[in-house]
Design a protein around this motif. Structure first.
Motif, mmCIF file in Angstrom:
data_model
loop_
_atom_site.group_PDB
_atom_site.id
_atom_site.type_symbol
_atom_site.label_atom_id
_atom_site.label_comp_id
_atom_site.label_asym_id
_atom_site.label_seq_id
_atom_site.Cartn_x
_atom_site.Cartn_y
_atom_site.Cartn_z
ATOM 1 N N ALA A 26 15.520 33.367 46.196
ATOM 2 C CA ALA A 26 15.428 34.826 46.288
ATOM 3 C C ALA A 26 15.909 35.314 47.654
ATOM 4 O O ALA A 26 16.643 36.308 47.739
ATOM 5 N N ALA A 27 15.545 34.610 48.705
ATOM 6 C CA ALA A 27 16.000 34.987 50.047
ATOM 7 C C ALA A 27 17.510 34.844 50.173
ATOM 8 O O ALA A 27 18.180 35.681 50.798
ATOM 9 N N ALA A 28 18.076 33.827 49.569
ATOM 10 C CA ALA A 28 19.524 33.638 49.600
ATOM 11 C C ALA A 28 20.233 34.761 48.844
ATOM 12 O O ALA A 28 21.284 35.234 49.286
ATOM 13 N N HIS A 29 19.665 35.192 47.711
ATOM 14 C CA HIS A 29 20.259 36.297 46.968
ATOM 15 C C HIS A 29 20.246 37.586 47.787
ATOM 16 O O HIS A 29 21.231 38.328 47.805
ATOM 17 N N VAL A 30 19.150 37.857 48.464
ATOM 18 C CA VAL A 30 19.064 39.056 49.301
ATOM 19 C C VAL A 30 20.107 38.995 50.405
ATOM 20 O O VAL A 30 20.795 39.977 50.684
ATOM 21 N N SER A 31 20.244 37.850 51.023
ATOM 22 C CA SER A 31 21.230 37.675 52.082
ATOM 23 C C SER A 31 22.644 37.883 51.552
ATOM 24 O O SER A 31 23.481 38.530 52.203
ATOM 25 N N TYR A 32 22.927 37.358 50.372
ATOM 26 C CA TYR A 32 24.250 37.514 49.757
ATOM 27 C C TYR A 32 24.545 38.978 49.463
ATOM 28 O O TYR A 32 25.647 39.477 49.753
ATOM 29 N N ILE A 33 23.586 39.700 48.908
ATOM 30 C CA ILE A 33 23.771 41.123 48.594
ATOM 31 C C ILE A 33 24.007 41.917 49.876
ATOM 32 O O ILE A 33 24.875 42.801 49.924
ATOM 33 N N ASN A 34 23.270 41.607 50.928
ATOM 34 C CA ASN A 34 23.482 42.288 52.211
ATOM 35 C C ASN A 34 24.873 41.995 52.755
ATOM 36 O O ASN A 34 25.520 42.880 53.325
ATOM 37 N N SER A 35 25.342 40.785 52.592
ATOM 38 C CA SER A 35 26.690 40.429 53.038
ATOM 39 C C SER A 35 27.738 41.216 52.270
ATOM 40 O O SER A 35 28.711 41.708 52.862
ATOM 41 N N ILE A 61 5.091 21.313 41.764
ATOM 42 C CA ILE A 61 4.948 22.751 41.540
ATOM 43 C C ILE A 61 5.104 23.510 42.857
ATOM 44 O O ILE A 61 5.756 24.547 42.914
ATOM 45 N N LYS A 62 4.528 22.976 43.931
ATOM 46 C CA LYS A 62 4.672 23.616 45.244
ATOM 47 C C LYS A 62 6.136 23.632 45.673
ATOM 48 O O LYS A 62 6.631 24.643 46.185
ATOM 49 N N GLN A 63 6.859 22.551 45.445
ATOM 50 C CA GLN A 63 8.283 22.503 45.781
ATOM 51 C C GLN A 63 9.073 23.511 44.946
ATOM 52 O O GLN A 63 9.993 24.160 45.457
ATOM 53 N N ALA A 64 8.722 23.656 43.680
ATOM 54 C CA ALA A 64 9.410 24.613 42.813
ATOM 55 C C ALA A 64 9.182 26.047 43.290
ATOM 56 O O ALA A 64 10.114 26.860 43.308
ATOM 57 N N ILE A 65 7.962 26.346 43.693
ATOM 58 C CA ILE A 65 7.653 27.685 44.202
ATOM 59 C C ILE A 65 8.427 27.950 45.488
ATOM 60 O O ILE A 65 9.025 29.022 45.655
ATOM 61 N N ASP A 66 8.455 26.981 46.387
ATOM 62 C CA ASP A 66 9.199 27.142 47.636
ATOM 63 C C ASP A 66 10.689 27.322 47.360
ATOM 64 O O ASP A 66 11.352 28.148 47.990
ATOM 65 N N SER A 67 11.219 26.578 46.406
ATOM 66 C CA SER A 67 12.632 26.703 46.052
ATOM 67 C C SER A 67 12.933 28.076 45.474
ATOM 68 O O SER A 67 13.985 28.663 45.752
ATOM 69 N N ARG A 68 12.016 28.591 44.696
ATOM 70 C CA ARG A 68 12.204 29.926 44.113
ATOM 71 C C ARG A 68 12.266 30.978 45.210
ATOM 72 O O ARG A 68 13.120 31.879 45.179
ATOM 73 N N TYR A 69 11.376 30.894 46.183
ATOM 74 C CA TYR A 69 11.391 31.854 47.292
ATOM 75 C C TYR A 69 12.677 31.713 48.112
ATOM 76 O O TYR A 69 13.256 32.717 48.536
ATOM 77 N N ASN A 70 13.128 30.490 48.322
ATOM 78 C CA ASN A 70 14.374 30.274 49.068
ATOM 79 C C ASN A 70 15.570 30.843 48.327
ATOM 80 O O ASN A 70 16.479 31.418 48.936
#
Length: 60
Positions: free
Chosen positions: A35-44, A24-33
């Protein structure tokens, strides 16, 4: 008093609980990662749009 001080660490239910907690902790960390990748992609995409607009304006 939690499970850390317990001497029954070798029981199957406790091992399953610890494994589920880890997953569950790995799943939560993956979800945050993700989301961060999506934000980076949108900024790009935004930056590429700005660069294309500047390029087109320079041509005119």
């Amino acid at each position: 008093m939690g499970y850390a001080g317990s001497k029954v660490d070798k029981t199957e239910p406790l091992a399953l609980c610890k494994e589920r907690r880890k997953v569950i902790k790995q799943a939560i960390d993956s979800r945050y990662n993700l989301a961060a990748a999506h934000v980076s992609y949108i900024n790009s995409l935004k930056n590429i749009g700005v660069a294309l607009r500047r390029f087109a304006a320079a041509e005119v």
